[in-house]
Enzyme design. Structure first.
Site, PDB file in Angstrom:
ATOM      1  N   ASP A   1       0.812  -1.220   0.000  1.00  0.00           N
ATOM      2  CA  ASP A   1       0.000   0.000   0.000  1.00  0.00           C
ATOM      3  C   ASP A   1       0.846   1.271   0.000  1.00  0.00           C
ATOM      4  O   ASP A   1       0.640   2.168  -0.821  1.00  0.00           O
ATOM      5  CB  ASP A   1      -0.933   0.020   1.222  1.00  0.00           C
TER       6      ASP A   1
ATOM      7  N   ARG B   1      20.884 -15.142   2.684  1.00  0.00           N
ATOM      8  CA  ARG B   1      19.548 -15.675   2.426  1.00  0.00           C
ATOM      9  C   ARG B   1      19.243 -15.889   0.949  1.00  0.00           C
ATOM     10  O   ARG B   1      18.541 -16.837   0.591  1.00  0.00           O
ATOM     11  CB  ARG B   1      18.493 -14.735   3.028  1.00  0.00           C
TER      12      ARG B   1
ATOM     13  N   SER C   1      16.805  -5.678   9.766  1.00  0.00           N
ATOM     14  CA  SER C   1      15.537  -4.979   9.517  1.00  0.00           C
ATOM     15  C   SER C   1      15.027  -4.273  10.769  1.00  0.00           C
ATOM     16  O   SER C   1      14.634  -3.102  10.713  1.00  0.00           O
ATOM     17  CB  SER C   1      14.479  -5.946   8.989  1.00  0.00           C
TER      18      SER C   1
END
Length: 484
Positions: free
Chosen positions: A203, A270, A368
């Protein structure tokens, strides 16, 4: 004296940190699509990476972050992250945040691509939940607007001055402010397999794009290697910290998967682990985490244990957890400077929705949450340097609406995005997908149409960026290219 108004879109750690540092002197409102407990921050398991141990330094953390990011990171952004990280942690501890300890010292975990243990955690594997709750409980002097979905950034004279939102009954609500902060998270729900909360569908990215903000590095999407996988569906994250404690990735026959792939084996970056597991699954192999080497698994990972029990996984007997890669984190996003400023006056972005250049082409594990804390502090510091007299704005209506929009089915859109923009990508498939997207309209007169429209816009931005990057780098893997 009338206070300046700060409107924050998003109830995760970045937005709550900014709100906490501003609420004393500003009129702060947090708008959140669901309830305030519904965010990716609440789901974060691993912890917060910071150079707080005697053997660690910000320089070492800087090096690990750059290597994991394939040297696509921005030097000043990474430097700010790793140097301010320890200070932010000490500030939180002084304010009462309790991280797990061992023998009177902070207990530090090891995760992929870190050269030494530096992951602070709390509640074992429930760091995000505990940290978010800690911050939200301190927000005693702000306005909460829950169940309000942001559908448009309001601009006047090229500056951001407010946000249009829809409630659950699709009624329009408008909030004006001198400072608009997007802290709305990433885009995991664009994919059918994801670690993200149900509300995270791109969004903020779409809102910023429609408002004229610059977005960069949208092709870099991290796929977490280990989601709990059962009967063709994923049921939550299995933290990288599990591999940090000694778990190994294996095939059904017990053979190790990562041993010959990378020097750090199961703790490789990752992007490498996820691509390796995806290739195994494409070859028809089932993939498992072997937890034999973790005798205290249930104590160390109580949240994961509860999830495994809820899904009747017999891990105590088999010592195996079935896993599958899934969409996890967007490295790119709304381009910002080191204070969270975008190219639109009055509009800021922090956390996963933003791209200050911290993560490069692939995020280092547990950076993060550190980013949310550091940049939440930094945007508040900058706003405090600005003096803007609050003014009453004339009511600005929602932009023109398409009354009968043509939109795809959400599940079909997710499947096409996974096929086209998943772990491995083909240029010809991306071109076909972009052509397919031209069949649809943008509409935001209901929450449902707005969400699908935001997904369409965000998918288009990813596809266009992916097509421009003709060689593989980090989390962006073009099959015809050379993976760096």
């Amino acid at each position: 004296m009338i206070k300046e108004r700060v409107i924050i879109v998003g109830s995760g750690i970045s937005g709550c940190t900014a709100a906490l540092r501003l609420m004393q002197d500003y009129d702060v409102t947090i708008i959140t699509k669901g309830y305030k407990e519904e965010s990716n921050s609440m789901l974060a398991q691993g912890g917060v990476a910071a150079a707080v141990s005697k053997n660690d330094t910000p320089k070492k953390h800087f090096s690990d972050t750059f290597q994991a990011g394939c040297f696509h990171n921005k030097v000043l952004a990474v430097n700010q992250l790793v140097t301010h990280g320890p200070m932010v942690i000490q500030k939180l501890i002084a304010e009462g945040m309790a991280f797990d300890e061992q023998d009177g010292e902070l207990a530090l975990g090891l995760e992929g691509a870190h050269q030494l243990p530096r992951i602070l955690h709390t509640g074992g594997d429930q760091t995000g939940k505990f940290l978010t709750t800690f911050l939200q409980e301190k927000l005693t002097d702000i306005h909460w607007q829950e169940q309000k979905m942001a559908i448009e950034i309001i601009k006047q004279n090229d500056s951001a001055i407010g946000v249009h939102c829809l409630d659950k009954e699709n009624r329009l609500h408008t909030y004006y402010g001198e400072h608009i902060i997007l802290a709305s998270g990433g885009l995991g729900q664009l994919f059918p397999v994801t670690t993200n909360a149900a509300t995270i569908s791109g969004d903020g990215l779409a809102l910023a794009y429609r408002a004229g903000a610059k977005l960069t590095d949208m092709e870099f999407i991290q796929f977490h290697p280990t989601l709990l996988f059962l009967n063709g569906r994923c049921h939550g994250l299995i933290s990288e910290a599990v591999r940090g404690e000694g778990a190994k990735l294996i095939r059904a026959d017990g053979s190790a998967i990562m041993t010959d792939v990378h020097p750090r084996a199961d703790l490789a970056p990752r992007d490498i682990v996820a691509a390796t597991l995806f290739a195994e699954i494409q070859d028809g192999n089932e993939v498992f985490l072997d937890i034999t080497a973790i005798p205290n698994f249930e104590k160390r990972f109580p949240g994961i244990t509860a999830n495994l029990d809820a899904h009747h996984i017999p891990f105590r007997e088999t010592k195996r957890i079935p896993v599958h890669p899934g969409a996890h984190f967007l490295m790119g996003g709304i381009r910002t400077d080191l204070s969270g400023k975008t190219n639109i006056p009055g509009l800021y972005a922090i956390g996963e929705v933003a791209n200050a250049g911290v993560h490069g082409a692939n995020r280092l594990a547990s950076n993060s949450l550190l980013e949310t804390l550091v940049f939440g502090e930094k945007v508040a510091e900058y706003i405090r340097t600005q003096k803007i007299n609050p003014i009453d704005h004339p009511e600005i209506p929602l932009s023109n609406q398409i009354q009968t929009p043509h939109l795809p089915d959400k599940q079909l859109l997710q499947e096409k995005i996974w096929e086209t923009l998943g772990i491995t990508r083909k240029p010809e498939k991306i071109t076909e997908f972009l052509h397919w997207l031209t069949d649809f309209d943008y509409a935001n007169h209901t929450r449902k149409t707005a969400e699908i429209s935001h997904m369409l816009i965000t998918a288009k931005l990813i596809a266009e960026s992916a097509l421009k990057r003709t060689e593989s780098l980090g989390a962006h893997r073009i099959l015809k290219g050379v993976i760096k």
